[in-house]
Design an enzyme around this catalytic site. Structure first.
Site, PDB file in Angstrom:
ATOM      1  N   GLN A  32       2.337  -5.816  -3.211  1.00 18.86           N
ATOM      2  CA  GLN A  32       2.615  -5.921  -1.767  1.00 18.86           C
ATOM      3  C   GLN A  32       3.919  -5.167  -1.462  1.00 18.86           C
ATOM      4  O   GLN A  32       4.238  -4.220  -2.159  1.00 18.86           O
ATOM      5  CB  GLN A  32       2.687  -7.387  -1.305  1.00 18.86           C
ATOM      6  CG  GLN A  32       1.349  -8.109  -1.329  1.00 18.86           C
ATOM      7  CD  GLN A  32       0.975  -8.642  -2.689  1.00 18.86           C
ATOM      8  OE1 GLN A  32       1.761  -9.313  -3.324  1.00 18.86           O
ATOM      9  NE2 GLN A  32      -0.230  -8.365  -3.139  1.00 18.86           N
ATOM     10  N   GLY A  40     -10.980  -3.109   2.188  1.00 19.57           N
ATOM     11  CA  GLY A  40     -11.643  -2.038   2.936  1.00 19.57           C
ATOM     12  C   GLY A  40     -11.269  -2.009   4.408  1.00 19.57           C
ATOM     13  O   GLY A  40     -11.750  -1.174   5.177  1.00 19.57           O
ATOM     14  N   GLY A  82       1.717   2.975  -2.599  1.00 12.56           N
ATOM     15  CA  GLY A  82       1.324   3.901  -3.672  1.00 12.56           C
ATOM     16  C   GLY A  82       2.014   3.551  -4.984  1.00 12.56           C
ATOM     17  O   GLY A  82       2.240   4.416  -5.829  1.00 12.56           O
ATOM     18  N   LYS A  83       2.328   2.270  -5.139  1.00 15.39           N
ATOM     19  CA  LYS A  83       3.047   1.822  -6.350  1.00 15.39           C
ATOM     20  C   LYS A  83       2.244   2.088  -7.615  1.00 15.39           C
ATOM     21  O   LYS A  83       2.786   2.500  -8.628  1.00 15.39           O
ATOM     22  CB  LYS A  83       3.362   0.315  -6.242  1.00 15.39           C
ATOM     23  CG  LYS A  83       4.289  -0.028  -5.104  1.00 15.39           C
ATOM     24  CD  LYS A  83       4.469  -1.520  -4.957  1.00 15.39           C
ATOM     25  CE  LYS A  83       3.261  -2.259  -4.428  1.00 15.39           C
ATOM     26  NZ  LYS A  83       2.896  -1.983  -3.038  1.00 15.39           N
ATOM     27  N   VAL A 121       2.628  14.274  -3.217  1.00 15.17           N
ATOM     28  CA  VAL A 121       1.919  15.136  -2.262  1.00 15.17           C
ATOM     29  C   VAL A 121       0.396  15.041  -2.426  1.00 15.17           C
ATOM     30  O   VAL A 121      -0.342  15.917  -1.997  1.00 15.17           O
ATOM     31  CB  VAL A 121       2.382  16.609  -2.379  1.00 15.17           C
ATOM     32  CG1 VAL A 121       3.826  16.756  -1.917  1.00 15.17           C
ATOM     33  CG2 VAL A 121       2.233  17.135  -3.805  1.00 15.17           C
ATOM     34  N   THR A 161      -8.353  -3.303  -1.385  1.00 11.31           N
ATOM     35  CA  THR A 161      -8.924  -4.594  -1.787  1.00 11.31           C
ATOM     36  C   THR A 161      -9.984  -5.062  -0.812  1.00 11.31           C
ATOM     37  O   THR A 161     -11.018  -5.589  -1.192  1.00 11.31           O
ATOM     38  CB  THR A 161      -7.788  -5.646  -1.892  1.00 11.31           C
ATOM     39  OG1 THR A 161      -6.859  -5.179  -2.858  1.00 11.31           O
ATOM     40  CG2 THR A 161      -8.312  -7.010  -2.316  1.00 11.31           C
ATOM     41  N   ASN A 172      -4.771 -10.092  -4.489  1.00  8.87           N
ATOM     42  CA  ASN A 172      -4.604  -9.536  -3.127  1.00  8.87           C
ATOM     43  C   ASN A 172      -4.157  -8.078  -3.207  1.00  8.87           C
ATOM     44  O   ASN A 172      -4.322  -7.313  -2.270  1.00  8.87           O
ATOM     45  CB  ASN A 172      -3.606 -10.371  -2.302  1.00  8.87           C
ATOM     46  CG  ASN A 172      -2.298 -10.680  -3.026  1.00  8.87           C
ATOM     47  OD1 ASN A 172      -2.173 -10.465  -4.237  1.00  8.87           O
ATOM     48  ND2 ASN A 172      -1.342 -11.219  -2.309  1.00  8.87           N
ATOM     49  N   ALA A 173      -3.568  -7.697  -4.346  1.00  9.70           N
ATOM     50  CA  ALA A 173      -3.092  -6.324  -4.517  1.00  9.70           C
ATOM     51  C   ALA A 173      -4.246  -5.391  -4.872  1.00  9.70           C
ATOM     52  O   ALA A 173      -5.258  -5.819  -5.424  1.00  9.70           O
ATOM     53  CB  ALA A 173      -2.057  -6.283  -5.636  1.00  9.70           C
ATOM     54  N   GLY A 174      -4.074  -4.126  -4.553  1.00 11.98           N
ATOM     55  CA  GLY A 174      -5.051  -3.115  -4.966  1.00 11.98           C
ATOM     56  C   GLY A 174      -4.274  -1.866  -5.317  1.00 11.98           C
ATOM     57  O   GLY A 174      -3.848  -1.131  -4.437  1.00 11.98           O
ATOM     58  N   HIS A 175      -4.020  -1.665  -6.597  1.00 11.77           N
ATOM     59  CA  HIS A 175      -3.212  -0.519  -7.024  1.00 11.77           C
ATOM     60  C   HIS A 175      -4.130   0.609  -7.480  1.00 11.77           C
ATOM     61  O   HIS A 175      -4.851   0.477  -8.469  1.00 11.77           O
ATOM     62  CB  HIS A 175      -2.237  -0.950  -8.125  1.00 11.77           C
ATOM     63  CG  HIS A 175      -1.164  -1.868  -7.613  1.00 11.77           C
ATOM     64  ND1 HIS A 175      -0.237  -2.477  -8.407  1.00 11.77           N
ATOM     65  CD2 HIS A 175      -0.880  -2.264  -6.343  1.00 11.77           C
ATOM     66  CE1 HIS A 175       0.575  -3.197  -7.656  1.00 11.77           C
ATOM     67  NE2 HIS A 175       0.194  -3.100  -6.403  1.00 11.77           N
ATOM     68  N   THR A 176      -4.092   1.710  -6.728  1.00  8.62           N
ATOM     69  CA  THR A 176      -5.026   2.810  -6.971  1.00  8.62           C
ATOM     70  C   THR A 176      -4.394   3.861  -7.875  1.00  8.62           C
ATOM     71  O   THR A 176      -3.279   4.310  -7.632  1.00  8.62           O
ATOM     72  CB  THR A 176      -5.423   3.458  -5.632  1.00  8.62           C
ATOM     73  OG1 THR A 176      -5.881   2.420  -4.769  1.00  8.62           O
ATOM     74  CG2 THR A 176      -6.525   4.486  -5.815  1.00  8.62           C
ATOM     75  N   ASP A 233       0.816  -1.223   0.000  1.00 15.40           N
ATOM     76  CA  ASP A 233       0.000   0.000   0.000  1.00 15.40           C
ATOM     77  C   ASP A 233       0.845   1.268   0.000  1.00 15.40           C
ATOM     78  O   ASP A 233       0.420   2.310   0.516  1.00 15.40           O
ATOM     79  CB  ASP A 233      -0.959   0.032   1.210  1.00 15.40           C
ATOM     80  CG  ASP A 233      -1.755  -1.248   1.319  1.00 15.40           C
ATOM     81  OD1 ASP A 233      -2.234  -1.714   0.277  1.00 15.40           O
ATOM     82  OD2 ASP A 233      -1.876  -1.783   2.435  1.00 15.40           O
TER      83      ASP A 233
END
Ligand code: IMP
Length: 421
Positions: free
Chosen positions: A222, A300, A15-16, A411, A298, A38-42, A13
């Site tokens: 991850q 919450g 920020g990748k 930022v 992923t 399992n990843a969640g890339h936003t 998490d």
């Protein structure tokens, strides 16, 4: 041309996804090398927020090709759902996407086994995302797994049935109730969908691309402290999240690796169970969570928050051979009078500046240095010159302790809120 690697230096998490998206225009190919849904890339741009789980984060750029490498595990149902979500956006995403035939498949029964195993662990549970990641990698190393390439074989259904029969025996041992049959229809529909995508022998594809001087970015999921070998075992994921994982997860030789971009947050977070020496179980921790919107992309789940941990960061830098640091979420630290940084631990009565074998709370006590904070909102800062002096000092302090330059400071979540140093 070399393969550059982008990976997380903490517990995920970091920020990748945002940074891959920012960097994509410099690359011809973006390749995921491990992990799975399992990843969640936003990613955030043009006022839109989008979360990717298995699809590489370069998918929104016109030119870049996106490869899901052999080291990744794919849940066809989640993958199809992700592709369906992309339909909202303009572009032919299937044209820019390739799946390695050697990537492993997550079956519905893997998800059941994940849930059964976690339930059996009681209060010692890993805090898995319950996406079936662990059982799928277990079948991979146990040489039982099904791979993407198998879906092209005439006896795929039989192979599936054989593996599910084994899983049913295991699930019975756990005494776990589940209704697998109801999940199979959707899974096989998703398998049919996968057959319409471009399946490739991804290693020769990548090798040829390198011979043609194409630029490749390997995208990790991850973080280093969740690595199966080097993380806070057993509270880790089941793959190598580190630079070596990019070699095995894409079939790239170590001497082909160029830059290693290490992504870290200006503080620390963790989801799921496991040790976290600088965790703040107080108002400051709550303030960090609120300011950083620290809830899992992923699952919450609220993320645990704490100060930056330099021994852990330095360990991650060494494991990965990081050449450039990217500091994320600097804006979240605005408003804290003082910022603490863990520089050493008290471990079994002694001061140590490395990450010991066990970092459980009762063994390790963080030793902090305090730095002045800043009060300004920095979300609109565009250059180093506009940064508050205390933020500049914080960055220089991290560079001094790690010996690695901080090349990017984020930022805010948007593509444009990125300062290059
Ligand atoms: P699993 O990978 O679902 O088996 O979960 C193992 C551990 O890794 C759990 O503590 C999860 O919360 C954590 N984890 C897995 N994927 C991510 C991620 O993408 N970000 C942060 N933590 C993760």
């Amino acid at each position: 041309m070399a393969v550059d690697i982008l990976l997380g230096l903490q517990w995920g998490d970091e920020g990748k996804g945002k940074i891959v998206d920012v960097l994509t225009r410099q690359y011809d190919i973006i390749a995921r090398f491990q992990g799975g849904p399992n990843a969640g890339h936003t990613l955030e741009f043009d006022g839109i927020k989008h979360v990717l789980h298995t699809i590489p984060s370069g998918i929104f750029h016109d030119e870049a090709l996106n490869i899901v490498g052999n080291g990744v595990v794919i849940d066809p149902v989640i993958f199809k759902r992700e592709m369906d979500e992309l339909k909202k956006f303009e572009g032919n995403f299937t044209e820019k996407l390739m799946l390695s035939r050697k990537a492993h498949l997550i079956l519905p029964s893997h998800r059941m086994l994940d849930a059964a195993s976690e339930a059996a662990k009681g209060n010692k549970k890993i805090g898995s995302t319950l996406k079936g990641i662990g059982p799928t990698y277990m079948d991979k190393t146990g040489r039982n797994g099904l791979r993407i390439g198998d879906i092209e074989l005439p006896d795929f259904k039989e192979r599936y049935n054989n593996l599910v029969a084994k899983h049913k025996e295991l699930i019975a041992l756990y005494d776990y109730e589940c209704d697998l049959d109801s999940m199979e229809k959707e899974w096989f529909e998703a398998i049919d969908f996968l057959k319409t995508l471009t399946l490739v022998d991804s290693e020769p594809y990548v090798h040829n691309a390198l011979r043609q001087n194409k630029k490749i970015l390997a995208e990790g999921a991850q973080g280093t402290l969740l690595d199966i070998d080097f993380g806070t075992y057993p509270f880790v994921t089941s793959s190598n999240t580190t630079a070596a994982g990019a070699c095995t997860g894409l079939g790239v030789a170590p001497n082909q690796i160029g830059e290693v971009f290490g992504i870290f947050k200006a503080y620390c977070t963790r989801v799921g169970s496991g040790p976290f020496p600088t965790e703040l179980n107080d108002k400051t921790g709550e303030d960090l969570r609120a300011a950083g919107h620290e809830f899992g992309a992923t699952t919450g789940r609220p993320r645990r928050c704490g100060w930056l941990d330099l021994p852990a960061l330095k360990y991650a830098i060494d494991i990965n051979g990081v050449t450039q640091l990217f500091m994320m979420k600097a804006d979240v630290l605005s408003g804290f009078d003082t910022i603490k940084v863990c520089t050493k631990y008290k471990y079994r009565g002694e001061e140590v500046d490395h990450l010991p074998y066990k970092i459980e709370d009762h063994l390790v006590e963080p030793i902090y240095e305090e730095l002045p904070g800043w009060s300004e909102d920095i979300t609109k800062v565009k250059s180093v010159d506009e940064m508050p002096a205390s933020l500049r000092s914080y960055i220089e302090y991290i560079e001094k302790h790690t010996g690695v330059p901080v090349k990017v400071v984020s930022v805010g979540p948007d593509r444009t809120q990125t300062i290059h140093r």
